[in-house]
Design a protein around this motif. Sequence first.
Motif, mmCIF file in Angstrom:
data_model
loop_
_atom_site.group_PDB
_atom_site.id
_atom_site.type_symbol
_atom_site.label_atom_id
_atom_site.label_comp_id
_atom_site.label_asym_id
_atom_site.label_seq_id
_atom_site.Cartn_x
_atom_site.Cartn_y
_atom_site.Cartn_z
ATOM 1 N N THR A 145 8.855 90.335 29.881
ATOM 2 C CA THR A 145 8.846 91.005 28.592
ATOM 3 C C THR A 145 10.266 91.343 28.151
ATOM 4 O O THR A 145 10.456 91.983 27.134
ATOM 5 N N GLY A 146 11.243 90.947 28.928
ATOM 6 C CA GLY A 146 12.621 91.203 28.586
ATOM 7 C C GLY A 146 13.160 92.501 29.140
ATOM 8 O O GLY A 146 14.292 92.860 28.868
ATOM 9 N N VAL A 147 12.372 93.235 29.936
ATOM 10 C CA VAL A 147 12.823 94.500 30.506
ATOM 11 C C VAL A 147 13.620 94.210 31.771
ATOM 12 O O VAL A 147 13.133 93.552 32.682
ATOM 13 N N ILE A 148 14.846 94.714 31.812
ATOM 14 C CA ILE A 148 15.699 94.536 32.991
ATOM 15 C C ILE A 148 15.600 95.800 33.828
ATOM 16 O O ILE A 148 15.704 96.911 33.305
ATOM 17 N N THR A 149 15.375 95.621 35.132
ATOM 18 C CA THR A 149 15.210 96.759 36.031
ATOM 19 C C THR A 149 16.334 96.802 37.057
ATOM 20 O O THR A 149 16.922 95.781 37.395
ATOM 21 N N ASP A 150 16.612 98.024 37.562
ATOM 22 C CA ASP A 150 17.654 98.192 38.578
ATOM 23 C C ASP A 150 17.088 97.880 39.961
ATOM 24 O O ASP A 150 15.959 97.396 40.091
ATOM 25 N N ALA A 151 17.858 98.179 40.998
ATOM 26 C CA ALA A 151 17.484 97.849 42.372
ATOM 27 C C ALA A 151 16.222 98.560 42.844
ATOM 28 O O ALA A 151 15.561 98.090 43.768
ATOM 29 N N ASP A 157 4.068 95.791 40.575
ATOM 30 C CA ASP A 157 3.998 95.542 39.135
ATOM 31 C C ASP A 157 4.128 94.076 38.770
ATOM 32 O O ASP A 157 4.082 93.748 37.605
ATOM 33 N N GLY A 158 4.332 93.208 39.734
ATOM 34 C CA GLY A 158 4.457 91.790 39.441
ATOM 35 C C GLY A 158 5.776 91.423 38.798
ATOM 36 O O GLY A 158 6.001 90.295 38.451
ATOM 37 N N ALA A 159 6.665 92.386 38.619
ATOM 38 C CA ALA A 159 7.954 92.120 37.986
ATOM 39 C C ALA A 159 8.961 91.664 39.021
ATOM 40 O O ALA A 159 8.954 92.127 40.137
ATOM 41 N N PRO A 160 9.860 90.766 38.661
ATOM 42 C CA PRO A 160 10.921 90.397 39.572
ATOM 43 C C PRO A 160 11.719 91.627 39.951
ATOM 44 O O PRO A 160 11.925 92.521 39.144
ATOM 45 N N SER A 161 12.194 91.670 41.175
ATOM 46 C CA SER A 161 12.864 92.862 41.662
ATOM 47 C C SER A 161 14.266 93.033 41.110
ATOM 48 O O SER A 161 14.840 94.095 41.188
ATOM 49 N N ASP A 162 14.825 91.980 40.545
ATOM 50 C CA ASP A 162 16.209 92.137 40.146
ATOM 51 C C ASP A 162 16.540 91.652 38.751
ATOM 52 O O ASP A 162 17.697 91.556 38.409
ATOM 53 N N SER A 163 15.568 91.364 37.936
ATOM 54 C CA SER A 163 15.942 90.988 36.581
ATOM 55 C C SER A 163 14.880 91.390 35.585
ATOM 56 O O SER A 163 14.723 92.553 35.303
ATOM 57 N N THR A 164 14.140 90.419 35.040
ATOM 58 C CA THR A 164 13.194 90.763 33.984
ATOM 59 C C THR A 164 11.765 90.545 34.432
ATOM 60 O O THR A 164 11.500 89.842 35.389
ATOM 61 N N ASP A 165 10.823 91.120 33.696
ATOM 62 C CA ASP A 165 9.407 90.977 34.043
ATOM 63 C C ASP A 165 8.663 90.080 33.063
ATOM 64 O O ASP A 165 7.453 90.139 32.961
ATOM 65 N N VAL A 188 22.134 95.260 42.106
ATOM 66 C CA VAL A 188 23.109 96.043 42.882
ATOM 67 C C VAL A 188 23.458 97.371 42.217
ATOM 68 O O VAL A 188 24.427 98.002 42.576
ATOM 69 N N VAL A 189 22.640 97.788 41.230
ATOM 70 C CA VAL A 189 22.895 99.063 40.564
ATOM 71 C C VAL A 189 21.640 99.913 40.558
ATOM 72 O O VAL A 189 20.520 99.412 40.696
ATOM 73 N N LYS A 190 21.841 101.231 40.419
ATOM 74 C CA LYS A 190 20.734 102.173 40.298
ATOM 75 C C LYS A 190 21.045 103.073 39.106
ATOM 76 O O LYS A 190 22.144 103.591 38.969
ATOM 77 N N LYS A 191 20.050 103.263 38.246
ATOM 78 C CA LYS A 191 20.213 104.097 37.064
ATOM 79 C C LYS A 191 20.464 105.550 37.477
ATOM 80 O O LYS A 191 19.792 106.071 38.365
ATOM 81 N N VAL A 192 21.437 106.178 36.832
ATOM 82 C CA VAL A 192 21.758 107.578 37.092
ATOM 83 C C VAL A 192 21.092 108.420 36.007
ATOM 84 O O VAL A 192 21.169 108.083 34.826
#
Length: 123
Positions: A47-53, A37-45, A117-121
């Motif tokens: 567009t301001g979206v923060i993603t987990d591990a 997806d071209g998004a950084p693996s540990d922060s934002t893409d 270092v987190v995963k969404k539950v």
Amino acid sequence: MSDHELPPCPECAEAYTYEQGPLLVCPMCGHEWNAGDGAPSDSTDGTGVITDAVGNSLADGDTVSITKTVKVKGGGGGVIKVGTKVRGIRLISDGVGDHDIDATVPGFGRMQLKSSVVKKVAP
């Protein structure tokens, strides 16, 4: 993917990106992000979206679990163990270093965490 098809680094905009497994890597600044997806693996893409591990989008109020043992510096120290559930996270943009989550960790109190270092539950 061939080298001419790889996108430039989203951090420093250099064009020397290369593939390393499922990630794209910039040799100039060391930044790594998901190739899909071209998004950084540990922060934002961007567009301001923060993603987990694992790439799930995070939002304020989500519950996450710790995916790596985290050593806590200062305030008595200690270790947050893998699998620790943290409820009611708050996403921040002004964290220390690359910390982008503010949360109350059971047994440790209020602190900042890295989304890497987190995963969404599931709710």
